[in-house]
Design a protein around this motif. Structure first.
Motif, PDB file in Angstrom:
ATOM      1  N   ARG A 169       0.829  -1.206   0.000  1.00 35.87           N
ATOM      2  CA  ARG A 169       0.000   0.000   0.000  1.00 35.87           C
ATOM      3  C   ARG A 169       0.865   1.260   0.000  1.00 35.87           C
ATOM      4  O   ARG A 169       0.580   2.236  -0.696  1.00 35.87           O
ATOM      5  CB  ARG A 169      -0.925  -0.016   1.211  1.00 35.87           C
ATOM      6  CG  ARG A 169      -2.132  -0.917   1.033  1.00 35.87           C
ATOM      7  CD  ARG A 169      -2.819  -1.243   2.333  1.00 35.87           C
ATOM      8  NE  ARG A 169      -3.131  -0.067   3.116  1.00 35.87           N
ATOM      9  CZ  ARG A 169      -3.651  -0.126   4.334  1.00 35.87           C
ATOM     10  NH1 ARG A 169      -3.871  -1.307   4.899  1.00 35.87           N
ATOM     11  NH2 ARG A 169      -3.932   0.973   4.994  1.00 35.87           N
ATOM     12  N   ILE A 170       1.949   1.231   0.812  1.00 34.65           N
ATOM     13  CA  ILE A 170       2.861   2.380   0.830  1.00 34.65           C
ATOM     14  C   ILE A 170       3.487   2.578  -0.549  1.00 34.65           C
ATOM     15  O   ILE A 170       3.567   3.698  -1.061  1.00 34.65           O
ATOM     16  CB  ILE A 170       3.946   2.177   1.908  1.00 34.65           C
ATOM     17  CG1 ILE A 170       3.323   2.222   3.315  1.00 34.65           C
ATOM     18  CG2 ILE A 170       5.044   3.229   1.793  1.00 34.65           C
ATOM     19  CD1 ILE A 170       4.295   1.892   4.431  1.00 34.65           C
ATOM     20  N   SER A 188      -2.690   5.634   4.149  1.00 35.43           N
ATOM     21  CA  SER A 188      -3.745   5.275   5.099  1.00 35.43           C
ATOM     22  C   SER A 188      -3.129   4.610   6.328  1.00 35.43           C
ATOM     23  O   SER A 188      -2.184   3.827   6.224  1.00 35.43           O
ATOM     24  CB  SER A 188      -4.752   4.327   4.443  1.00 35.43           C
ATOM     25  OG  SER A 188      -4.108   3.144   3.994  1.00 35.43           O
ATOM     26  N   ILE A 189      -3.666   4.919   7.491  1.00 36.66           N
ATOM     27  CA  ILE A 189      -3.176   4.374   8.762  1.00 36.66           C
ATOM     28  C   ILE A 189      -4.351   3.710   9.465  1.00 36.66           C
ATOM     29  O   ILE A 189      -5.326   4.364   9.826  1.00 36.66           O
ATOM     30  CB  ILE A 189      -2.575   5.483   9.645  1.00 36.66           C
ATOM     31  CG1 ILE A 189      -1.411   6.174   8.912  1.00 36.66           C
ATOM     32  CG2 ILE A 189      -2.101   4.913  10.971  1.00 36.66           C
ATOM     33  CD1 ILE A 189      -0.844   7.353   9.662  1.00 36.66           C
ATOM     34  N   ASP A 190      -4.251   2.374   9.636  1.00 39.66           N
ATOM     35  CA  ASP A 190      -5.341   1.616  10.256  1.00 39.66           C
ATOM     36  C   ASP A 190      -5.162   1.452  11.758  1.00 39.66           C
ATOM     37  O   ASP A 190      -6.126   1.171  12.468  1.00 39.66           O
ATOM     38  CB  ASP A 190      -5.442   0.226   9.610  1.00 39.66           C
ATOM     39  CG  ASP A 190      -5.720   0.318   8.113  1.00 39.66           C
ATOM     40  OD1 ASP A 190      -6.354   1.307   7.698  1.00 39.66           O
ATOM     41  OD2 ASP A 190      -5.282  -0.578   7.379  1.00 39.66           O
ATOM     42  N   SER A 191      -3.929   1.564  12.238  1.00 39.48           N
ATOM     43  CA  SER A 191      -3.665   1.358  13.669  1.00 39.48           C
ATOM     44  C   SER A 191      -2.519   2.255  14.082  1.00 39.48           C
ATOM     45  O   SER A 191      -1.935   2.960  13.266  1.00 39.48           O
ATOM     46  CB  SER A 191      -3.320  -0.114  13.947  1.00 39.48           C
ATOM     47  OG  SER A 191      -2.176  -0.500  13.209  1.00 39.48           O
ATOM     48  N   TRP A 193      -0.250   0.955  16.743  1.00 40.34           N
ATOM     49  CA  TRP A 193       0.611   0.161  17.617  1.00 40.34           C
ATOM     50  C   TRP A 193       1.811  -0.444  16.900  1.00 40.34           C
ATOM     51  O   TRP A 193       2.781  -0.853  17.540  1.00 40.34           O
ATOM     52  CB  TRP A 193      -0.183  -0.979  18.248  1.00 40.34           C
ATOM     53  CG  TRP A 193      -0.829  -1.883  17.245  1.00 40.34           C
ATOM     54  CD1 TRP A 193      -2.080  -1.753  16.714  1.00 40.34           C
ATOM     55  CD2 TRP A 193      -0.261  -3.035  16.618  1.00 40.34           C
ATOM     56  NE1 TRP A 193      -2.315  -2.754  15.799  1.00 40.34           N
ATOM     57  CE2 TRP A 193      -1.224  -3.558  15.729  1.00 40.34           C
ATOM     58  CE3 TRP A 193       0.977  -3.681  16.725  1.00 40.34           C
ATOM     59  CZ2 TRP A 193      -1.000  -4.688  14.954  1.00 40.34           C
ATOM     60  CZ3 TRP A 193       1.200  -4.812  15.948  1.00 40.34           C
ATOM     61  CH2 TRP A 193       0.224  -5.300  15.078  1.00 40.34           C
ATOM     62  N   ASP A 194       1.771  -0.526  15.570  1.00 34.84           N
ATOM     63  CA  ASP A 194       2.826  -1.237  14.858  1.00 34.84           C
ATOM     64  C   ASP A 194       3.826  -0.264  14.253  1.00 34.84           C
ATOM     65  O   ASP A 194       3.551   0.928  14.084  1.00 34.84           O
ATOM     66  CB  ASP A 194       2.226  -2.126  13.763  1.00 34.84           C
ATOM     67  CG  ASP A 194       1.432  -1.309  12.753  1.00 34.84           C
ATOM     68  OD1 ASP A 194       1.911  -1.125  11.626  1.00 34.84           O
ATOM     69  OD2 ASP A 194       0.335  -0.837  13.119  1.00 34.84           O
ATOM     70  N   ASP A 195       5.003  -0.799  13.907  1.00 37.94           N
ATOM     71  CA  ASP A 195       6.086   0.029  13.369  1.00 37.94           C
ATOM     72  C   ASP A 195       5.739   0.597  12.007  1.00 37.94           C
ATOM     73  O   ASP A 195       6.149   1.721  11.678  1.00 37.94           O
ATOM     74  CB  ASP A 195       7.377  -0.802  13.273  1.00 37.94           C
ATOM     75  CG  ASP A 195       7.895  -1.209  14.648  1.00 37.94           C
ATOM     76  OD1 ASP A 195       7.564  -0.500  15.614  1.00 37.94           O
ATOM     77  OD2 ASP A 195       8.596  -2.212  14.758  1.00 37.94           O
ATOM     78  N   LEU A 196       4.998  -0.168  11.194  1.00 40.06           N
ATOM     79  CA  LEU A 196       4.657   0.334   9.864  1.00 40.06           C
ATOM     80  C   LEU A 196       3.694   1.513   9.958  1.00 40.06           C
ATOM     81  O   LEU A 196       3.752   2.429   9.119  1.00 40.06           O
ATOM     82  CB  LEU A 196       4.037  -0.786   9.028  1.00 40.06           C
ATOM     83  CG  LEU A 196       5.031  -1.839   8.524  1.00 40.06           C
ATOM     84  CD1 LEU A 196       4.306  -2.966   7.809  1.00 40.06           C
ATOM     85  CD2 LEU A 196       6.053  -1.220   7.595  1.00 40.06           C
ATOM     86  N   SER A 197       2.817   1.517  10.954  1.00 38.62           N
ATOM     87  CA  SER A 197       1.941   2.673  11.142  1.00 38.62           C
ATOM     88  C   SER A 197       2.761   3.889  11.553  1.00 38.62           C
ATOM     89  O   SER A 197       2.490   5.008  11.105  1.00 38.62           O
ATOM     90  CB  SER A 197       0.886   2.360  12.204  1.00 38.62           C
ATOM     91  OG  SER A 197       0.025   1.328  11.769  1.00 38.62           O
ATOM     92  N   THR A 201       3.031   7.283   9.494  1.00 36.36           N
ATOM     93  CA  THR A 201       2.817   8.602  10.096  1.00 36.36           C
ATOM     94  C   THR A 201       3.964   9.548   9.758  1.00 36.36           C
ATOM     95  O   THR A 201       3.749  10.713   9.399  1.00 36.36           O
ATOM     96  CB  THR A 201       2.691   8.461  11.622  1.00 36.36           C
ATOM     97  OG1 THR A 201       1.592   7.585  11.934  1.00 36.36           O
ATOM     98  CG2 THR A 201       2.439   9.813  12.270  1.00 36.36           C
ATOM     99  N   VAL A 202       5.209   9.036   9.874  1.00 35.47           N
ATOM    100  CA  VAL A 202       6.374   9.860   9.545  1.00 35.47           C
ATOM    101  C   VAL A 202       6.363  10.247   8.069  1.00 35.47           C
ATOM    102  O   VAL A 202       6.635  11.401   7.708  1.00 35.47           O
ATOM    103  CB  VAL A 202       7.675   9.109   9.908  1.00 35.47           C
ATOM    104  CG1 VAL A 202       8.893   9.871   9.408  1.00 35.47           C
ATOM    105  CG2 VAL A 202       7.771   8.903  11.410  1.00 35.47           C
TER     106      VAL A 202
END
Length: 428
Positions: A169-170, A188-191, A193-197, A201-202
């Motif tokens: 997706r990225i 898009s950000i679904d959560s 808690w995880d490193d990919l989110s 965000t960054v």
């Protein structure tokens, strides 16, 4: 592929642990029974009637081993296995399995039958109940290991699917931005808690910064074109009017003033660009901010008197900061110049500096019209001018330079209402 290989490894490990464990304890038991049979065969060949006493003595001394020595017609001669159990089964080829009562209750025995030359035979049984219990425990632990590995398989597949789908997706969003040039798109950000989110965000903040910079570049380009068009048009007209006419010193001074104004705009832009590059950060030195502010106030004292504005200073001594003294000096002159420029006659402009907690706070207050709240973020943009300052000389780059110096020194600038007027507060 990783999931499949891990599942196969779990199955092979489970099979190895159960089957290998079972075979090993059966081989151990069979080997011990064969030793007993070999001893009995040796005693039977001596024909000294030592076989029966040995069986009795061996059975009394070792409760793990039991014997049944019987004649050709099945009559018991010696041994503790009497009668023969009814639940005889094949353990493995040549090895029997049955249950006998012991002091500890019913126990499982493994046995082998050996027939002597005279037709009599002996049954040698060995207690394997403890080995079977250990094997059952091993089987249970094996199943637990397999269940845990299955959980690892499921979790690893879920994680791999989650990671790969997020990365795809990225990549798809990035590719779409490259193809369309639309920097307003976001991942898009679904959560959370995880490193990919966190990475998404960054990257979104990164895209937002790039979009803001690109928008700023377009806005600056438009503003440059707008602000330079008028003086350049006038300059061209004046130069054209001088054709075939005698030189007029006043006209030449006007042309030079217009040229200086244009050069001043480019000089200011280049200075801001150099500050934003941050190349001079390695040359920061400690210097006395108190002394610098007094120098700035002394420099602008005549300007304030000319506008009939009173300049007050309340500066604590010994305020040292680390930075570029020339940049800070330019920043302070810009702020004070604006304060005096917009201050009404017979009002007061104050310059204050003191320690505020763990920071040094610089405040410049005037009693002018101030800046509306909805414009306080825009005044730092290149060429931006408030509606109330359209008639005031300037090019809208003063506060842009101030912002660049503040960012270079990792300080913080805050615009506050002075009721009336504006208070520019900078925290070092």
């Amino acid at each position: 592929m990783f999931t499949i290989l891990l599942a196969l490894s779990a199955g092979m490990l489970g099979y190895f642990l159960t089957e290998f464990g079972k075979r090993e304890f059966l081989r151990e038991s069979e080997a011990a029974i064969n030793i007993e049979i070999a001893m009995l065969s040796t005693l039977a060949e001596t024909k000294n009637d030592n076989l029966v006493p040995y069986i009795k003595r061996r059975g009394d001394n070792d409760p793990i081993v039991r014997f049944r020595y019987e004649s050709v017609n099945g009559t018991l001669i010696a041994g503790a296995i009497d009668p023969m159990p009814n639940d005889i089964e094949n353990f493995m080829e040549g090895v029997l399995r049955f249950t006998l009562n012991t002091a500890d209750g019913a126990q499982v025995f493994a046995a082998k039958i050996h027939t002597f030359d005279d037709g009599s035979r002996v049954i040698v049984a060995r207690n394997v109940n403890e080995l079977i219990t250990s094997h059952e425990t091993l089987k249970h632990m094996t199943w637990m290991v397999m269940v845990l590995m299955l959980a690892v398989v499921i979790v690893s597949f879920g994680i791999s699917y989650f990671v790969v789908s997020r990365i795809n997706r990225i990549a798809a969003t990035a590719q779409n931005i490259i193809e369309t040039g639309d920097l307003s798109q976001r991942l898009s950000i679904d959560s959370e808690w995880d490193d990919l989110s966190s990475l998404a965000t960054v990257l979104n903040e990164f895209l937002e910064k790039i979009e803001s910079l690109m928008s700023g570049i377009r806005e600056v380009s438009n503003n440059i074109a707008h602000d330079l068009r008028t003086p350049l048009t006038g300059l061209r007209s004046d130069i054209e009017a001088l054709k075939n006419q005698p030189a007029d010193p006043r006209k030449i001074d006007t042309l030079l003033a217009d040229a200086d104004r244009i050069l001043g705009i480019f000089h200011a832009l280049l200075r801001i660009a150099n500050i934003e590059k941050g190349k001079r950060a390695d040359f920061f030195r400690d210097f006395d901010l108190s002394r610098l502010l007094l120098d700035v106030a002394e420099l602008y004292e005549p300007v304030a008197e000319e506008k009939m504005v009173k300049l007050e200073t309340h500066i604590s001594p010994g305020l040292f900061i680390k930075g570029d003294r020339d940049q800070i000096f330019q920043m302070c002159t810009n702020i004070l110049d604006n304060a005096i420029k917009f201050a009404p006659p017979h009002s007061v402009v104050r310059v204050l500096a003191a320690v505020d907690g763990k920071r040094i706070a610089l405040r410049v207050e005037d009693r002018g019209q101030g800046i509306p709240d909805h414009e306080k973020d825009d005044v730092f943009k290149h060429f931006y001018r408030c509606d109330s300052s359209r008639s005031t000389p300037g090019n809208g780059l003063g506060l842009s330079l101030v912002q660049a110096v503040v960012n270079q020194h990792q300080a913080k600038i805050i615009l506050e209402d002075a009721n009336p007027g504006l208070c520019v507060r900078i925290l070092f």
